[in-house]
Design a protein around this motif. Sequence first.
Motif, PDB file in Angstrom:
ATOM      1  N   ARG A   5     -24.246 -45.517 -31.768  1.00 15.05           N
ATOM      2  CA  ARG A   5     -23.609 -45.671 -32.961  1.00 15.05           C
ATOM      3  C   ARG A   5     -23.407 -47.474 -33.380  1.00 15.05           C
ATOM      4  NH1 ARG A   5     -18.200 -42.924 -30.823  1.00 15.05           N
ATOM      5  NH2 ARG A   5     -18.775 -44.044 -28.850  1.00 15.05           N
ATOM      6  N   GLN A   6     -23.914 -48.086 -32.651  1.00 19.74           N
ATOM      7  CA  GLN A   6     -23.858 -49.512 -32.777  1.00 19.74           C
ATOM      8  C   GLN A   6     -25.228 -49.872 -33.626  1.00 19.74           C
ATOM      9  OE1 GLN A   6     -20.382 -50.239 -32.725  1.00 19.74           O
ATOM     10  NE2 GLN A   6     -21.275 -51.993 -32.769  1.00 19.74           N
ATOM     11  N   SER A   7     -25.042 -50.736 -34.646  1.00 21.64           N
ATOM     12  CA  SER A   7     -26.344 -51.000 -35.428  1.00 21.64           C
ATOM     13  C   SER A   7     -27.326 -52.036 -34.638  1.00 21.64           C
ATOM     14  CB  SER A   7     -26.117 -51.700 -36.636  1.00 21.64           C
ATOM     15  OG  SER A   7     -27.191 -52.004 -37.281  1.00 21.64           O
ATOM     16  N   THR A   8     -28.657 -52.033 -34.888  1.00 23.52           N
ATOM     17  CA  THR A   8     -29.383 -53.059 -33.992  1.00 23.52           C
ATOM     18  C   THR A   8     -30.066 -53.741 -35.231  1.00 23.52           C
ATOM     19  OG1 THR A   8     -29.716 -51.650 -32.046  1.00 23.52           O
ATOM     20  CG2 THR A   8     -31.281 -53.306 -32.332  1.00 23.52           C
ATOM     21  N   PRO A   9     -29.592 -54.768 -35.636  1.00 26.43           N
ATOM     22  CA  PRO A   9     -30.063 -55.648 -36.711  1.00 26.43           C
ATOM     23  C   PRO A   9     -31.383 -56.289 -36.366  1.00 26.43           C
ATOM     24  CG  PRO A   9     -27.814 -56.220 -36.406  1.00 26.43           C
ATOM     25  CD  PRO A   9     -28.450 -55.640 -35.209  1.00 26.43           C
ATOM     26  N   PRO A  10     -32.403 -56.564 -37.515  1.00 26.19           N
ATOM     27  CA  PRO A  10     -33.589 -57.234 -37.367  1.00 26.19           C
ATOM     28  C   PRO A  10     -33.527 -58.208 -36.234  1.00 26.19           C
ATOM     29  CG  PRO A  10     -33.133 -56.613 -39.642  1.00 26.19           C
ATOM     30  CD  PRO A  10     -31.987 -56.273 -38.935  1.00 26.19           C
ATOM     31  N   GLY A  11     -34.417 -58.270 -35.363  1.00 28.99           N
ATOM     32  CA  GLY A  11     -34.332 -59.302 -34.371  1.00 28.99           C
ATOM     33  C   GLY A  11     -33.570 -59.215 -33.309  1.00 28.99           C
ATOM     34  N   SER A  12     -32.666 -58.206 -33.366  1.00 35.67           N
ATOM     35  CA  SER A  12     -31.918 -57.975 -31.941  1.00 35.67           C
ATOM     36  C   SER A  12     -32.620 -56.977 -30.969  1.00 35.67           C
ATOM     37  CB  SER A  12     -30.652 -57.232 -32.563  1.00 35.67           C
ATOM     38  OG  SER A  12     -29.867 -58.380 -33.329  1.00 35.67           O
TER      39      SER A  12
END
Length: 614
Positions: free
Chosen positions: A359-366
Amino acid sequence: MTADAFQLCGTHAVETPLVRLTAGKLTADLADGNLRSIRYQGIEVLRAISYLVRDRDWGTYSPDIADLRIEQGDDHFGIAYRARCEGSDGTKLVIDVRIRGYPDRLDFEAEATSDTGFETNRCGFCILHPIVGVAGSSATVEHVDGRIVQTRFPDIIEPWQPFKDMRAISHEVMPEVTAECRMEGDTFEMEDQRNWSDASYKTYVRPLALPWPYKIPANQPVRQKTSLTIRDTSRSAALSAATSSGVIKLELGTRAGTMPDIGVVVTPEQADATLSARSLLSEIAPRELLFHFDPDAGHGAEALQKFAAITAAHRGRTTLEIALACKVSPASEAAEIARQMRSADFRPDTILISPSVDRQSTPPGSKWPDCPPLEEIYAAARAAFPGIRIGGGMLSYFTELNRKRVPAGEIDFVSHCTNPIVHAADDLSVMQTLEALPFITRSVRAIYGDKPYRIGPSTIPMRQNPYGSRTMENPAGGRIPMANRDPRHNGRFAEAFALGYAIRVLDAGLEGLTLSALTGPFGLIAGPDEPTERGGRRPLFNTVQTLSALAGASWQECVSSSPSQVLSFVARDAGGAKIYVVNLTGEERRVDGDALGKEVRLAPFATAVLPLAD
């Protein structure tokens, strides 16, 4: 707005009126210090140029604006002001802004300074390109190293940034008219905001691959500038923009299909209130109840027992939505939930399962969080719940599904939600998110083909924040991004938004659509301390009840000459053919056309059901 503000938007607070700025054929609207609806000859060039400051949870500051000066000349305009933001730790940021507009150019300059140092996830310009008429079209991107690349705006929604290391981007506004947007003071990149149902491509400052939050050092000014340049080689006269006083035409189209089943979500926290209101649930008669179950939130056997009691009073189907903790093993955790279900005598028709962490986003670079393979999770679900349809996808939003695509062969249906107040919460931005929905559903179909497809729960208030540690509290009932309560949910705005939502996703061939709960902050009825337009029923009740009754009926498109203002469709069932119309604006609209056979006036945010003309 001509009607009572509370009836329309659930609050007596009205938005600050826009200030229309004009420089020859170039126009822009000033709203809270930023520019909206930047048009040339009446055609939207940019949806917005904004200077925004985000906190560590990606919440957007609402700065105090002082010393505002507006100059409007015959062929130019100018704005200057000072904005101030204060962090929760007492630190302060001051931004000095100057905007200049001319017939072929627009400059927006800002200098941010803090005498204390200031923590932020982002501080700087966001430039929004519209999507309608722009998606899939040609673009020229100039990179920070001077390279110039001929490319296109994405049509199918890109999970990651389509353009990085940007200095400028150009596109054709109309034949022989191009617009270049140039950004100075930092490195910019673009993300496809349709991921979050925003109706825009967003070019923003500071690449997401860099660490955040970060700190603006004390007494070190941060200067940025955005310039829009129009190159017009045509000799045509200015186009006349459609005016709000014109009549909007509705004409029957060729596309057709079957109306989806309508669902209502039930959480353990609202189970008792839902059971108490079961007579109203029977009146709405949704085809589906979507029960939410999250062991990490303390949900257990007691919640399942309440779900079983509600199911006994419901004639439709049921789905259990499981946020699987994945802390021990998917197999043992799914088996324990199945044991609790048997003990509670709760037998849902389908299971929708997804790892809680997803449910938590994984942004670019993470770094992606630790999680068992999805194939293992679905195998565990099939072992624990034999003979039951198993769905997958995301319990959060399309963004997360697009970035972490679940294996289609392992699931019987795919599902996700949307939320319209991730980035902005003004009335116009919220309604404009409806424009992005057909792009979202087409993108899902591009990935999953004809796999059965569900959407929801999708509500104006945010039920969970994938981009920070929390949703935003909203005790004053403001228009706040990422808020867990929204005043418009109490007004006719939500009624119009929900019908517009249903119309925009008709083409997707959905199996199910969930737009509300029965009770609570996402509900169709209000609690004793929650205001409503009339009694305990929120206006949204009407839309959900109407759509529930149409489940399984055939629909036919009805094309609007101004779909940003009025949407409609035709439904045919045993009772005959009717046309369903919604006004998405806060002003009265006049509609006419062969489908109606006469001119009809629609009040602000009004919905109407009318006989189809012979």
